[in-house]
Design an enzyme around this catalytic site. Structure first.
Site, mmCIF file in Angstrom:
data_model
loop_
_atom_site.group_PDB
_atom_site.id
_atom_site.type_symbol
_atom_site.label_atom_id
_atom_site.label_comp_id
_atom_site.label_asym_id
_atom_site.label_seq_id
_atom_site.Cartn_x
_atom_site.Cartn_y
_atom_site.Cartn_z
ATOM 1 N N PHE A 155 0.812 -1.216 0.000
ATOM 2 C CA PHE A 155 0.000 0.000 0.000
ATOM 3 C C PHE A 155 0.846 1.266 0.000
ATOM 4 C CE2 PHE A 155 0.816 -0.008 4.590
ATOM 5 C CZ PHE A 155 0.967 1.342 4.842
ATOM 6 N N LYS A 179 -1.262 -7.320 -9.146
ATOM 7 C CA LYS A 179 -2.219 -7.376 -8.026
ATOM 8 C C LYS A 179 -1.768 -6.294 -7.048
ATOM 9 C CE LYS A 179 -3.093 -8.344 -4.272
ATOM 10 N NZ LYS A 179 -3.454 -7.297 -3.263
ATOM 11 N N GLU A 182 -4.958 -3.718 -1.897
ATOM 12 C CA GLU A 182 -6.399 -3.450 -1.866
ATOM 13 C C GLU A 182 -6.710 -2.173 -1.103
ATOM 14 O OE1 GLU A 182 -4.582 -5.633 -0.357
ATOM 15 O OE2 GLU A 182 -5.530 -6.601 1.366
ATOM 16 N N SER A 232 5.448 -6.873 3.431
ATOM 17 C CA SER A 232 6.038 -7.168 4.737
ATOM 18 C C SER A 232 6.820 -8.491 4.674
ATOM 19 C CB SER A 232 4.932 -7.252 5.778
ATOM 20 O OG SER A 232 4.005 -8.246 5.395
ATOM 21 N N CYS A 287 9.517 1.889 3.415
ATOM 22 C CA CYS A 287 10.438 0.810 3.777
ATOM 23 C C CYS A 287 11.845 1.352 3.958
ATOM 24 C CB CYS A 287 10.449 -0.273 2.710
ATOM 25 S SG CYS A 287 11.203 0.272 1.187
ATOM 26 N N GLU A 387 9.071 -3.703 13.144
ATOM 27 C CA GLU A 387 8.877 -2.675 12.122
ATOM 28 C C GLU A 387 7.543 -2.004 12.449
ATOM 29 O OE1 GLU A 387 7.860 -3.832 8.074
ATOM 30 O OE2 GLU A 387 8.910 -2.075 7.319
HETATM 31 P P1 NAD Z 1 1.633 -6.530 3.126
HETATM 32 O O1 NAD Z 1 2.676 -7.580 3.211
HETATM 33 O O2 NAD Z 1 0.529 -6.546 4.114
HETATM 34 O O3 NAD Z 1 0.908 -6.590 1.678
HETATM 35 C C1 NAD Z 1 1.657 -6.612 0.486
HETATM 36 C C2 NAD Z 1 0.830 -7.310 -0.590
HETATM 37 O O4 NAD Z 1 0.584 -8.666 -0.181
HETATM 38 C C3 NAD Z 1 -0.530 -6.678 -0.826
HETATM 39 O O5 NAD Z 1 -0.810 -6.673 -2.200
HETATM 40 C C4 NAD Z 1 -1.486 -7.581 -0.061
HETATM 41 O O6 NAD Z 1 -2.771 -7.640 -0.632
HETATM 42 C C5 NAD Z 1 -0.804 -8.937 -0.135
HETATM 43 N N1 NAD Z 1 -1.065 -9.764 1.055
HETATM 44 C C6 NAD Z 1 -1.294 -9.335 2.320
HETATM 45 N N2 NAD Z 1 -1.476 -10.373 3.140
HETATM 46 C C7 NAD Z 1 -1.378 -11.498 2.383
HETATM 47 C C8 NAD Z 1 -1.476 -12.903 2.666
HETATM 48 N N3 NAD Z 1 -1.720 -13.355 3.901
HETATM 49 N N4 NAD Z 1 -1.303 -13.768 1.651
HETATM 50 C C9 NAD Z 1 -1.055 -13.320 0.406
HETATM 51 N N5 NAD Z 1 -0.964 -12.014 0.092
HETATM 52 C C10 NAD Z 1 -1.108 -11.106 1.053
HETATM 53 O O7 NAD Z 1 2.388 -5.126 3.123
HETATM 54 P P2 NAD Z 1 1.744 -3.667 3.184
HETATM 55 O O8 NAD Z 1 1.237 -3.435 4.554
HETATM 56 O O9 NAD Z 1 0.861 -3.432 2.027
HETATM 57 O O10 NAD Z 1 3.066 -2.782 2.933
HETATM 58 C C11 NAD Z 1 3.951 -2.409 3.951
HETATM 59 C C12 NAD Z 1 5.112 -3.378 4.044
HETATM 60 O O11 NAD Z 1 5.807 -3.417 2.804
HETATM 61 C C13 NAD Z 1 6.144 -2.956 5.079
HETATM 62 O O12 NAD Z 1 6.599 -4.095 5.762
HETATM 63 C C14 NAD Z 1 7.270 -2.348 4.236
HETATM 64 O O13 NAD Z 1 8.548 -2.382 4.815
HETATM 65 C C15 NAD Z 1 7.201 -3.239 3.039
HETATM 66 N N6 NAD Z 1 7.836 -2.582 1.893
HETATM 67 C C16 NAD Z 1 9.057 -3.045 1.516
HETATM 68 C C17 NAD Z 1 9.719 -2.443 0.467
HETATM 69 C C18 NAD Z 1 11.066 -2.920 0.036
HETATM 70 O O14 NAD Z 1 11.509 -2.505 -1.014
HETATM 71 N N7 NAD Z 1 11.745 -3.782 0.771
HETATM 72 C C19 NAD Z 1 9.115 -1.375 -0.213
HETATM 73 C C20 NAD Z 1 7.850 -0.939 0.185
HETATM 74 C C21 NAD Z 1 7.220 -1.565 1.247
#
Ligand code: NAD
Length: 502
Positions: A155, A179, A182, A232, A287, A387
């Site tokens: 997000f 994808k 959401e 994450s 991040c 985090e």
């Molecule tokens: P998230 O892991 O909750 O979601 C990321 C994606 O995975 C979304 O599209 C979501 O719909 C999907 N998802 C969520 N739960 C899932 C599940 N149980 N099974 C399958 N798919 C699932 O992350 P977020 O809250 O959207 O974003 C923030 C996180 O992203 C933070 O941890 C941040 O550090 C990380 N991030 C990392 C980088 C990097 O380059 N390392 C860059 C941006 C964000």
């Protein structure tokens, strides 16, 4: 039914409302500054993913062999349109993510950089050629697209993170199924429509919205060749393990806990400015945000005063109103982040600035939390270890450079880190000793430019390829080596009727 607009998927060049025989779920999309649901978004089923993959597969059959010059022209067109309409994209982004308009514009600019990098794809995918490895035998290599590639994004950068991947994927001849998160899904459809306007054939770029159900369908679909994931750490690990076990190439970038090490000789005004920008920009939902300042004594008291002064000038509020920091993404996330302030007190830390007491420029329903500064955070506390992903900056006082580096290297994460010092030798040593993928030297957020690759170490990445830059080009292509013999009649080969040389 809520009567709100429902955001469709985007499949084969048009909005797609899902299979009418098997209507899927929908979920709310918030305006975080107003605290209200602004629209609903469809949550894709395995069937929706299947139709998107089928559309991509069909489009790939011709896009994969379309001339590289034509592909490049589409990207040039997209770059121009995006540049002309970037304010429109930034406004959509702010309305669903909440980050202030200047942050949203910065996000779009970083995405545009990758589009520009991808415009150079003819140069970046030139193969190698070795003539005459044996008599009449040449060897050369060509880079071919993978086919249908999946992108799953978080997000916090709903425009930039997809742009870390899809410009390269498309320029190298692949077809994409994205994808997006959401939580702020609209920019994905906006970019899909813009790609179409730029001349991209239908089906080369598809969007399926949703949650785990759609993700799982993408991770296991036999016609998906690769997955590029950002999110994450627990989900990155899950995505990596699931998709690789289904035979896919995977790059999965995870979470972070970034430290800034401040040596006593550093320029403390520069450090304070940097800590405030890197800690509270985009409300800490980056991040690459700095979440821990490691202050090498005796500077901590002076540095904390300077940071506190600057925090007092930050205006938290609706990102459309020219504030410095917007709301958090959801009410639940705001409550979770705010909960860490109580944990800090219980764990014996000193809360210097409590963001729950901050004023904000917006309605009470918004998901507000002001910038928070916590001193003397014990490294055993979850405030230090987790985090938090919000506007909470921790200070840990350390006795030496070595103690600071030890903490950085003990972290399970290894995304970004920065050192602030005027000692070039210490900086050189730090860039060698820190077990972190992106290093800043007097730069708090060392996000590499588009022609270097982005990615961390340890639990901040799963897989071998970082995002964009040279590693991104490698990820979206596979190399074919050709060994070719063409007999030269002068070498006594087949007589083709040419005069024989003696
Ligand atoms: P998230 O892991 O909750 O979601 C990321 C994606 O995975 C979304 O599209 C979501 O719909 C999907 N998802 C969520 N739960 C899932 C599940 N149980 N099974 C399958 N798919 C699932 O992350 P977020 O809250 O959207 O974003 C923030 C996180 O992203 C933070 O941890 C941040 O550090 C990380 N991030 C990392 C980088 C990097 O380059 N390392 C860059 C941006 C964000």
């Amino acid at each position: 039914m809520t009567g709100l607009e429902v955001l469709d998927h985007w499949i084969a060049g048009a909005p797609d409302a899902g299979d009418p025989q098997q209507p899927g779920r929908t979920g709310p999309v918030y305006d975080p500054a107003l605290g209200v649901v602004s629209k609903e978004v469809r949550y894709g089923t395995a069937g929706d993913v299947g139709r998107a993959v089928a559309a991509a597969k069909e489009a790939f059959a011709s896009w994969g062999t379309t001339s590289i010059t034509k592909r490049q022209q589409v990207l040039f067109g997209f770059r121009q349109l995006l540049n002309e309409r970037k304010d429109e994209l930034a406004a959509i982004l702010t309305s669903e993510h909440g980050k202030v308009l200047s942050d949203a514009a910065g996000e779009v600019a970083r995405g545009l950089e990758v589009v520009e990098f991808a415009c150079a794809m003819p140069h970046l995918t030139k193969g190698a050629f070795s003539p005459n490895v044996s008599t009449d035998v040449d060897v050369y290599s060509v880079k071919e697209p993978l086919g249908v590639v999946g992108i799953i994004s978080p997000f916090n950068f709903p425009a930039m993170v997809p742009m870390w991947f899809f410009p390269l994927a498309i320029a190298t001849g692949n077809a994409v199924v994205l994808k997006p998160s959401e939580k702020d899904p609209s920019v994905a459809n906006w970019m899909a429509a813009l790609l179409k306007e730029a001349g991209l054939p239908d089906g080369v770029f598809n969007v399926v919205h949703g949650d785990k159900e759609a993700v799982d369908a993408l991770l296991t679909h036999p016609d998906v060749a690769s997955i590029s994931f950002v999110g994450s750490t627990p989900i990155a690990k899950y995505v990596y393990e699931t998709a690789t076990s289904h035979g896919k190439r995977v790059q999965a970038l995870g979470g972070a806990k970034n430290h800034m090490l401040v040596l006593p000789d550093a320029d403390l005004d520069l450090v304070a400015d940097s800590a405030v920008n890197a800690g509270f920009g985009s409300a800490g939902e980056r991040c690459m945000a700095i979440s821990v300042v490691l202050a090498v004594e005796p500077i901590a008291d002076e540095l904390i005063e300077k940071i506190r002064d600057r925090m007092g000038k930050l205006v938290t509020g609706d990102g459309r109103k020219g504030c410095d920091m917007g709301p958090l993404i959801t009410r639940e996330h705001r409550d979770k982040v705010a909960g860490y302030i109580d944990v800090a007190t219980a764990d014996g830390a000193a809360v210097v600035v409590d963001g729950r007491e901050a004023d904000y420029d917006g309605p009470d329903e918004g998901f507000w939390l002001g910038p928070t500064l916590i001193d003397k955070v014990p490294t055993s506390s979850s405030v230090y270890r987790d985090e938090i992903f919000g506007p909470v900056l921790s200070v840990v006082r350390v006795a030496s450079y070595a103690d600071g580096v030890e903490l950085i290297n003990a972290s399970p994460y290894g995304n970004g880190t920065a050192i602030f010092t005027n000692d070039g030798g210490a900086a050189r040593r730090f860039q060698r000793e820190a077990e972190v993928g992106m290093i800043g030297i007097n730069v708090p957020i060392p996000v590499p430019v588009a022609y270097h690759s982005f990615g961390g170490y340890k639990a901040s990445i799963f897989g071998d390829a970082k995002a964009y830059g040279p590693q991104g080009v490698e990820f979206f292509t596979r190399e074919k080596a050709v060994t070719s013999r063409w007999l030269d009649p002068s070498h006594g080969g087949i007589n083709l009727g040419f005069p024989q040389h003696t």
